[in-house]
Write a protein that holds these residues in place. Structure first.
Motif, short mmCIF file in Angstrom:
data_model
loop_
_atom_site.label_atom_id
_atom_site.label_comp_id
_atom_site.label_asym_id
_atom_site.label_seq_id
_atom_site.Cartn_x
_atom_site.Cartn_y
_atom_site.Cartn_z
N GLN A 1 2.16 -1.94 -9.13
CA GLN A 1 2.52 -2.80 -8.15
C GLN A 1 3.60 -2.04 -7.40
O GLN A 1 4.19 -1.22 -7.67
CB GLN A 1 3.11 -4.10 -8.40
CG GLN A 1 4.26 -4.10 -9.73
CD GLN A 1 4.72 -5.40 -10.23
OE1 GLN A 1 4.60 -6.37 -9.32
NE2 GLN A 1 5.37 -5.50 -11.12
N GLN A 2 4.07 -2.76 -6.05
CA GLN A 2 4.98 -2.09 -5.28
C GLN A 2 6.40 -2.36 -6.17
O GLN A 2 6.75 -3.40 -6.29
CB GLN A 2 4.95 -2.66 -3.89
CG GLN A 2 6.05 -2.14 -2.83
CD GLN A 2 6.03 -2.71 -1.65
OE1 GLN A 2 4.82 -3.23 -1.16
NE2 GLN A 2 6.93 -2.59 -0.85
N ARG B 1 6.90 2.63 -6.97
CA ARG B 1 6.01 1.72 -7.50
C ARG B 1 6.44 1.43 -9.01
O ARG B 1 6.83 2.48 -9.52
CB ARG B 1 4.57 2.65 -7.59
CG ARG B 1 4.44 3.80 -8.45
CD ARG B 1 2.98 4.36 -7.99
NE ARG B 1 3.04 5.71 -8.93
CZ ARG B 1 1.91 6.32 -9.21
NH1 ARG B 1 0.82 6.03 -8.84
NH2 ARG B 1 2.00 7.57 -10.14
N LEU B 2 5.85 0.47 -9.71
CA LEU B 2 6.08 0.18 -11.07
C LEU B 2 4.62 0.04 -11.70
O LEU B 2 3.78 -0.62 -11.12
CB LEU B 2 6.93 -1.13 -11.04
CG LEU B 2 8.21 -1.11 -10.41
CD1 LEU B 2 8.96 -2.58 -10.57
CD2 LEU B 2 9.13 -0.39 -11.17
N SER B 3 4.48 0.63 -12.92
CA SER B 3 3.62 0.28 -13.79
C SER B 3 3.30 -0.97 -14.28
O SER B 3 4.37 -1.56 -14.60
CB SER B 3 3.36 1.32 -14.86
OG SER B 3 2.39 1.16 -15.70
N VAL B 4 2.06 -1.70 -14.05
CA VAL B 4 1.90 -2.91 -14.50
C VAL B 4 1.20 -3.07 -15.84
O VAL B 4 0.26 -2.44 -16.27
CB VAL B 4 0.90 -3.70 -13.58
CG1 VAL B 4 0.66 -5.14 -13.85
CG2 VAL B 4 1.53 -3.90 -12.36
N PRO B 5 1.76 -3.60 -16.84
CA PRO B 5 1.23 -3.59 -18.27
C PRO B 5 -0.21 -4.49 -18.24
O PRO B 5 -0.18 -5.64 -17.58
CB PRO B 5 2.32 -4.42 -19.12
CG PRO B 5 3.15 -5.12 -18.34
CD PRO B 5 3.43 -4.31 -16.93
N CYS B 6 -1.03 -4.12 -18.63
CA CYS B 6 -2.51 -4.63 -18.47
C CYS B 6 -3.17 -4.50 -19.96
O CYS B 6 -2.96 -3.55 -20.78
CB CYS B 6 -3.39 -4.01 -17.52
SG CYS B 6 -3.56 -2.28 -17.65
N HIS C 1 -4.54 0.10 1.03
CA HIS C 1 -5.11 -0.04 1.99
C HIS C 1 -6.75 0.26 2.33
O HIS C 1 -7.17 0.22 3.24
CB HIS C 1 -4.33 0.93 3.06
CG HIS C 1 -4.40 2.37 2.64
ND1 HIS C 1 -3.48 3.06 1.80
CD2 HIS C 1 -5.12 3.53 2.79
CE1 HIS C 1 -3.79 4.16 1.46
NE2 HIS C 1 -4.98 4.23 2.15
N GLN C 2 -7.20 0.75 1.11
CA GLN C 2 -8.63 1.20 0.94
C GLN C 2 -9.40 -0.08 0.62
O GLN C 2 -10.54 -0.09 0.52
CB GLN C 2 -8.73 2.29 0.01
CG GLN C 2 -8.25 3.56 0.24
CD GLN C 2 -8.16 4.43 -0.73
OE1 GLN C 2 -7.45 4.71 -1.68
NE2 GLN C 2 -9.30 5.35 -0.97
N GLU D 1 1.22 -8.24 -6.34
CA GLU D 1 0.42 -7.56 -5.34
C GLU D 1 0.30 -6.19 -5.90
O GLU D 1 0.94 -5.52 -6.26
CB GLU D 1 1.50 -7.52 -4.20
CG GLU D 1 0.61 -6.88 -3.04
CD GLU D 1 1.48 -6.86 -1.83
OE1 GLU D 1 1.02 -6.14 -0.64
OE2 GLU D 1 2.66 -7.42 -1.75
N LEU D 2 -0.98 -6.00 -5.82
CA LEU D 2 -1.54 -4.60 -6.36
C LEU D 2 -1.35 -3.45 -5.52
O LEU D 2 -1.61 -3.63 -4.27
CB LEU D 2 -3.17 -4.50 -6.92
CG LEU D 2 -3.46 -3.38 -7.45
CD1 LEU D 2 -4.63 -3.97 -8.53
CD2 LEU D 2 -4.09 -2.46 -6.42
N GLN D 3 -0.67 -2.38 -5.92
CA GLN D 3 -0.39 -1.30 -4.66
C GLN D 3 -1.30 -0.20 -5.02
O GLN D 3 -1.81 0.50 -3.99
CB GLN D 3 0.98 -0.75 -5.21
CG GLN D 3 1.64 0.28 -4.33
CD GLN D 3 1.71 -0.27 -2.97
OE1 GLN D 3 1.76 -1.30 -2.75
NE2 GLN D 3 1.76 0.66 -1.77
N GLU D 4 -1.58 0.15 -6.27
CA GLU D 4 -2.66 1.43 -6.71
C GLU D 4 -3.25 1.37 -8.08
O GLU D 4 -2.62 0.59 -8.90
CB GLU D 4 -1.71 2.53 -6.44
CG GLU D 4 -2.34 4.00 -6.70
CD GLU D 4 -1.16 5.06 -6.88
OE1 GLU D 4 -1.75 6.19 -7.04
OE2 GLU D 4 0.24 4.87 -6.58
N ILE D 5 -4.33 1.79 -7.99
CA ILE D 5 -5.19 1.99 -9.15
C ILE D 5 -5.21 3.50 -9.36
O ILE D 5 -5.85 4.31 -8.53
CB ILE D 5 -6.47 1.37 -9.38
CG1 ILE D 5 -6.06 -0.38 -8.66
CG2 ILE D 5 -7.23 1.61 -10.52
CD1 ILE D 5 -7.57 -0.98 -8.57
#
Length: 212
Positions: A137-138, A3-8, A102-103, A44-48
């Motif tokens: 993101q993935q 996974r890669l961190s997305v700057p926000c 997936h949630q 594409e969002l992978q995880e929060i």
């Protein structure tokens, strides 16, 4: 999966008032936090992940890019997710939380913006929020490794020519095992007392000797 961190950019929380603001009973029970990605293309969002701070329920809405001719729309991807089983107790009040795609209730592709809606119905807590918010993101998929054909399909081991004509080792081992067991049985049943042919009470009988 990598996974890669997305700057926000996490904007300041906006409080929505519950109750009459002119009375002491009025207090903010809902917070809205917008998260933007100014340096990112739709992804594409992978995880929060985040650390909870006395938020009881979480709803997440996502603004997604559809097409060049259609305006991006908001979609609810998580509704009233429980972070505190009992809003009036501290269970789960300061836990670290991970939410995966997936949630979610919808596809998390082509994400442009997120909106977090935090609710705390209990009057016991003076403030609530989420901290250490991170979006992932993935990452790139690991390259597949190709093995040589000889390693993927090993050739069966051939019997050396000098062993041809010899008996099967497993059969020989079985027969040796049986012979050993038979030897042990004979040894166990063999008496240690020596019986002489003409020995009678430690003496020799002359009559017996004369007839031999």
């Amino acid at each position: 999966m990598s996974r890669l961190s997305v700057p926000c950019h996490v904007k300041g929380a906006v409080a929505l008032q519950i109750g009459d603001v002119r009375t002491v009973q009025g207090r903010p029970g809902v917070l809205v936090i917008d998260v933007t990605f100014p340096s990112m293309e739709p992804f594409e969002l992978q995880e929060i992940t985040f650390k909870n701070y006395y938020t009881a329920f979480l709803t997440i809405r996502v603004r997604q890019h559809t097409s060049a001719h259609t305006q991006a729309k908001w979609v609810t991807c998580l509704r009233d997710y429980c972070l505190m089983p009992d809003p009036h107790s501290e269970d789960g009040a300061q836990e670290y939380v991970s939410l995966f795609k997936h949630q979610m209730l919808c596809d998390m592709a082509r994400v442009l913006e997120l909106r977090l809606i935090l609710r705390q119905p209990s009057p016991l807590w003076l403030s609530f929020t989420v901290e250490e918010l991170q979006i992932f993101q993935q990452g790139p998929k690991s390259p597949s490794v190709t093995f040589p054909k000889w390693l993927s399909h090993p050739v069966p081991c051939e019997q050396p020519s000098f062993l041809e004509g010899l008996p099967d080792p497993s059969r020989v081992s079985s027969e040796v095992q049986q012979m050993w067991a038979l030897t042990e049985m004979i040894r166990a049943s063999h008496t240690s007392t020596r019986i002489g042919r003409f020995d009678v009470d430690g003496c020799y009988d002359l009559n017996l000797l004369s007839y031999t």
